[in-house]
Design a protein around this motif. Sequence first.
Motif, PDB file in Angstrom:
ATOM      1  N   ASP A  53       0.831  -1.204   0.000  1.00  7.15           N
ATOM      2  CA  ASP A  53       0.000   0.000   0.000  1.00  7.15           C
ATOM      3  C   ASP A  53       0.866   1.256   0.000  1.00  7.15           C
ATOM      4  OD1 ASP A  53      -2.298  -1.548   0.078  1.00  7.15           O
ATOM      5  OD2 ASP A  53      -2.360  -1.567   2.258  1.00  7.15           O
ATOM      6  N   ILE A  54       1.451   1.534  -1.149  1.00 12.24           N
ATOM      7  CA  ILE A  54       2.361   2.657  -1.319  1.00 12.24           C
ATOM      8  C   ILE A  54       1.596   3.807  -1.984  1.00 12.24           C
ATOM      9  CG2 ILE A  54       4.566   3.391  -2.290  1.00 12.24           C
ATOM     10  CD1 ILE A  54       4.763   1.036  -0.337  1.00 12.24           C
ATOM     11  N   PRO A  55       1.686   5.043  -1.480  1.00  9.32           N
ATOM     12  CA  PRO A  55       2.448   5.498  -0.302  1.00  9.32           C
ATOM     13  C   PRO A  55       1.626   5.569   0.974  1.00  9.32           C
ATOM     14  CG  PRO A  55       1.702   7.403  -1.539  1.00  9.32           C
ATOM     15  CD  PRO A  55       1.147   6.183  -2.257  1.00  9.32           C
ATOM     16  N   GLU A  56       0.354   5.110   0.940  1.00 11.69           N
ATOM     17  CA  GLU A  56      -0.529   5.290   2.093  1.00 11.69           C
ATOM     18  C   GLU A  56       0.061   4.743   3.394  1.00 11.69           C
ATOM     19  OE1 GLU A  56      -2.968   4.846  -1.651  1.00 11.69           O
ATOM     20  OE2 GLU A  56      -1.346   3.732  -0.693  1.00 11.69           O
ATOM     21  N   ILE A  57       0.745   3.600   3.305  1.00  9.45           N
ATOM     22  CA  ILE A  57       1.275   2.953   4.498  1.00  9.45           C
ATOM     23  C   ILE A  57       2.330   3.821   5.179  1.00  9.45           C
ATOM     24  CG2 ILE A  57       3.104   1.692   3.290  1.00  9.45           C
ATOM     25  CD1 ILE A  57       0.908   0.274   6.118  1.00  9.45           C
ATOM     26  N   PHE A  58       2.959   4.724   4.439  1.00 11.88           N
ATOM     27  CA  PHE A  58       4.025   5.552   5.011  1.00 11.88           C
ATOM     28  C   PHE A  58       3.516   6.469   6.120  1.00 11.88           C
ATOM     29  CE2 PHE A  58       6.583   5.432   0.764  1.00 11.88           C
ATOM     30  CZ  PHE A  58       6.857   4.099   0.986  1.00 11.88           C
ATOM     31  N   ASN A  59       2.222   6.822   6.067  1.00 10.84           N
ATOM     32  CA  ASN A  59       1.651   7.694   7.098  1.00 10.84           C
ATOM     33  C   ASN A  59       1.445   6.968   8.420  1.00 10.84           C
ATOM     34  OD1 ASN A  59       1.438   9.921   5.320  1.00 10.84           O
ATOM     35  ND2 ASN A  59      -0.428   9.052   4.450  1.00 10.84           N
ATOM     36  N   LEU A  60       1.552   5.663   8.403  1.00 12.39           N
ATOM     37  CA  LEU A  60       1.285   4.833   9.575  1.00 12.39           C
ATOM     38  C   LEU A  60       2.548   4.479  10.342  1.00 12.39           C
ATOM     39  CD1 LEU A  60      -0.630   2.801  11.154  1.00 12.39           C
ATOM     40  CD2 LEU A  60      -0.157   1.172   9.336  1.00 12.39           C
ATOM     41  N   VAL A  61       3.693   4.461   9.661  1.00 10.71           N
ATOM     42  CA  VAL A  61       4.884   3.818  10.214  1.00 10.71           C
ATOM     43  C   VAL A  61       5.965   4.828  10.598  1.00 10.71           C
ATOM     44  CG1 VAL A  61       4.388   1.805   8.790  1.00 10.71           C
ATOM     45  CG2 VAL A  61       6.051   3.479   7.985  1.00 10.71           C
ATOM     46  N   GLN A  62       6.887   4.355  11.464  1.00 11.55           N
ATOM     47  CA  GLN A  62       8.054   5.171  11.802  1.00 11.55           C
ATOM     48  C   GLN A  62       9.224   4.908  10.849  1.00 11.55           C
ATOM     49  OE1 GLN A  62       6.607   3.421  14.901  1.00 11.55           O
ATOM     50  NE2 GLN A  62       5.283   5.200  14.683  1.00 11.55           N
ATOM     51  N   ARG A  63       9.323   3.663  10.368  1.00  7.69           N
ATOM     52  CA  ARG A  63      10.438   3.334   9.480  1.00  7.69           C
ATOM     53  C   ARG A  63       9.977   2.463   8.331  1.00  7.69           C
ATOM     54  NH1 ARG A  63      14.942   0.605  10.714  1.00  7.69           N
ATOM     55  NH2 ARG A  63      13.958  -0.541  12.394  1.00  7.69           N
ATOM     56  N   ILE A  64      10.715   2.576   7.233  1.00  6.27           N
ATOM     57  CA  ILE A  64      10.422   1.847   5.996  1.00  6.27           C
ATOM     58  C   ILE A  64      11.680   1.109   5.572  1.00  6.27           C
ATOM     59  CG2 ILE A  64       9.834   2.120   3.549  1.00  6.27           C
ATOM     60  CD1 ILE A  64       8.785   5.036   5.191  1.00  6.27           C
ATOM     61  N   ALA A  65      11.519  -0.153   5.186  1.00  6.98           N
ATOM     62  CA  ALA A  65      12.645  -0.922   4.652  1.00  6.98           C
ATOM     63  C   ALA A  65      12.208  -1.538   3.332  1.00  6.98           C
ATOM     64  CB  ALA A  65      13.082  -2.007   5.629  1.00  6.98           C
ATOM     65  N   MET A  66      13.063  -1.428   2.323  1.00  7.39           N
ATOM     66  CA  MET A  66      12.743  -2.010   1.014  1.00  7.39           C
ATOM     67  C   MET A  66      13.620  -3.218   0.767  1.00  7.39           C
ATOM     68  SD  MET A  66      12.819  -0.474  -2.843  1.00  7.39           S
ATOM     69  CE  MET A  66      12.306  -1.571  -4.199  1.00  7.39           C
ATOM     70  N   LEU A  67      12.963  -4.342   0.502  1.00  7.51           N
ATOM     71  CA  LEU A  67      13.646  -5.596   0.203  1.00  7.51           C
ATOM     72  C   LEU A  67      13.613  -5.832  -1.308  1.00  7.51           C
ATOM     73  CD1 LEU A  67      14.954  -8.286   1.052  1.00  7.51           C
ATOM     74  CD2 LEU A  67      12.660  -9.177   1.505  1.00  7.51           C
ATOM     75  N   ASP A  68      14.785  -6.009  -1.881  1.00  7.11           N
ATOM     76  CA  ASP A  68      14.866  -6.278  -3.315  1.00  7.11           C
ATOM     77  C   ASP A  68      16.136  -7.072  -3.588  1.00  7.11           C
ATOM     78  OD1 ASP A  68      13.600  -5.413  -6.063  1.00  7.11           O
ATOM     79  OD2 ASP A  68      15.769  -5.200  -6.313  1.00  7.11           O
ATOM     80  N   ASP A  69      16.013  -8.075  -4.437  1.00 14.97           N
ATOM     81  CA  ASP A  69      17.141  -8.928  -4.807  1.00 14.97           C
ATOM     82  C   ASP A  69      17.816  -9.540  -3.575  1.00 14.97           C
ATOM     83  OD1 ASP A  69      18.802 -10.217  -6.652  1.00 14.97           O
ATOM     84  OD2 ASP A  69      20.305  -8.619  -6.586  1.00 14.97           O
ATOM     85  N   GLY A  70      17.009  -9.896  -2.577  1.00 16.51           N
ATOM     86  CA  GLY A  70      17.511 -10.647  -1.430  1.00 16.51           C
ATOM     87  C   GLY A  70      18.172  -9.845  -0.337  1.00 16.51           C
ATOM     88  N   ILE A  71      18.225  -8.506  -0.499  1.00 12.87           N
ATOM     89  CA  ILE A  71      18.833  -7.678   0.546  1.00 12.87           C
ATOM     90  C   ILE A  71      17.961  -6.442   0.796  1.00 12.87           C
ATOM     91  CG2 ILE A  71      21.190  -8.416  -0.008  1.00 12.87           C
ATOM     92  CD1 ILE A  71      21.584  -5.704  -1.397  1.00 12.87           C
ATOM     93  N   ILE A  72      18.198  -5.772   1.926  1.00 11.80           N
ATOM     94  CA  ILE A  72      17.518  -4.521   2.203  1.00 11.80           C
ATOM     95  C   ILE A  72      18.249  -3.421   1.433  1.00 11.80           C
ATOM     96  CG2 ILE A  72      16.921  -2.810   3.964  1.00 11.80           C
ATOM     97  CD1 ILE A  72      15.236  -5.343   4.132  1.00 11.80           C
ATOM     98  N   GLN A  73      17.546  -2.850   0.451  1.00 13.94           N
ATOM     99  CA  GLN A  73      18.140  -1.828  -0.407  1.00 13.94           C
ATOM    100  C   GLN A  73      18.026  -0.432   0.204  1.00 13.94           C
ATOM    101  OE1 GLN A  73      19.736  -2.458  -3.189  1.00 13.94           O
ATOM    102  NE2 GLN A  73      19.053  -4.486  -3.849  1.00 13.94           N
ATOM    103  N   PHE A  74      17.043  -0.262   1.102  1.00 18.45           N
ATOM    104  CA  PHE A  74      16.824   1.033   1.734  1.00 18.45           C
ATOM    105  C   PHE A  74      16.195   0.812   3.099  1.00 18.45           C
ATOM    106  CE2 PHE A  74      13.896   4.331   3.013  1.00 18.45           C
ATOM    107  CZ  PHE A  74      14.653   5.489   2.887  1.00 18.45           C
ATOM    108  N   GLU A  75      16.579   1.661   4.065  1.00 21.96           N
ATOM    109  CA  GLU A  75      15.998   1.606   5.410  1.00 21.96           C
ATOM    110  C   GLU A  75      16.010   3.018   5.984  1.00 21.96           C
ATOM    111  OE1 GLU A  75      16.838  -0.632   9.719  1.00 21.96           O
ATOM    112  OE2 GLU A  75      17.962  -1.216   7.916  1.00 21.96           O
ATOM    113  N   GLY A  76      14.849   3.536   6.371  1.00 20.95           N
ATOM    114  CA  GLY A  76      14.813   4.887   6.916  1.00 20.95           C
ATOM    115  C   GLY A  76      13.394   5.353   7.196  1.00 20.95           C
TER     116      GLY A  76
END
Length: 246
Positions: A201-224
Motif C-alpha cells: 500500500d504505497i504510499p498510504e502505508i508511510f503515514n502509519l509507520v516510523q520506518r520503511i525498509a525495502m527488500l529487493d534482490d535478497g537484501i535490504i536496499q533502503f531503510e529509513g
Amino acid sequence: MAVPLIQFIDVTKSFGTDPVLKGLNLSIYKDEIIVIIGKSGTGKSVLLKHIIGLVHQDSGQILIKGIPFHQLSVEEKRSFQKELSYMFQGNALFDFMNVYDNIALPLVENSNFPKDQVKEKVFTRIKQLGLNGAEKKFPAQLSGGMRKRVALARALVTDPKIVLFDEPTTGLDPVRKKNVHSMIQEYQEKFEFTAVIVSHDIPEIFNLVQRIAMLDDGIIQFEGSKKDVLDSHSKILNAFIEGEDV
C-alpha cells in the motif's frame, strides 16, 4: 542507540537452488511500526517467517535483544515465541469455526487459561474491535472488513509484544484499507506492541509507520523514515514507489 529488539545480520535463505535472502541486514526496534516493502516474490513473507520461527536461515544470525537466537535457552526461546503474534495474509480464519472460536484459538491451543479467563479475554477483544453481536457468526457471513477485524482480534488476544502483519489489507477497497491502517495504528498505540508490516500500500502505508525498509534482490536496499524516503535518490526505491520497473 538502542539495542534492536530483533536484528538480522547477513541472513541467507535458499529454497532448493533458488536464493531468496542473500545477506539480509535489518534492525527492528521495540514499540515501533516498521513496514517492509518490495516487489512480489522478493522474500518479504519469508523474512516474517524467520521471525516467528517457521523458517530458519541457512547462514547469518538473527539476534533477539542483542543475543543470537541459537544461544538462547529453551525457556528464553519459548518466552520469545509467546510474545509473538502473526496476522496472516488472507486472514487464515477457519470457516468451520465461529467468530468466538476463531479468536479464542491461540488461547485454547497455547495456554492453560481456564474457560472463564478465555471468555473474558475474547469478549474484551470483541468489544474493542467492534464485533459485538458477531461472535456466533461464521467467516462466510462477514464482510471483508469484519473478517480483518476478527483476524486482528485473534492476533491481539494473547497480549503479544510483537505483531507481524503479512499484507493485512489484501483484497480490500481503498476505504477499508484506510480503516485497517487506522485500526493497526490505534491498537499499536493502545497496547504498545512492536508492529512489523509487509505491505504494497504505497504510499498510504508511510503515514502509519516510523520506518520503511525495502527488500529487493535478497537484501535490504533502503531503510529509513518517511522523510528519508522523500529525500532518497535511490533509483530502485523511487522506481518502486512510482510503479516503474527497474
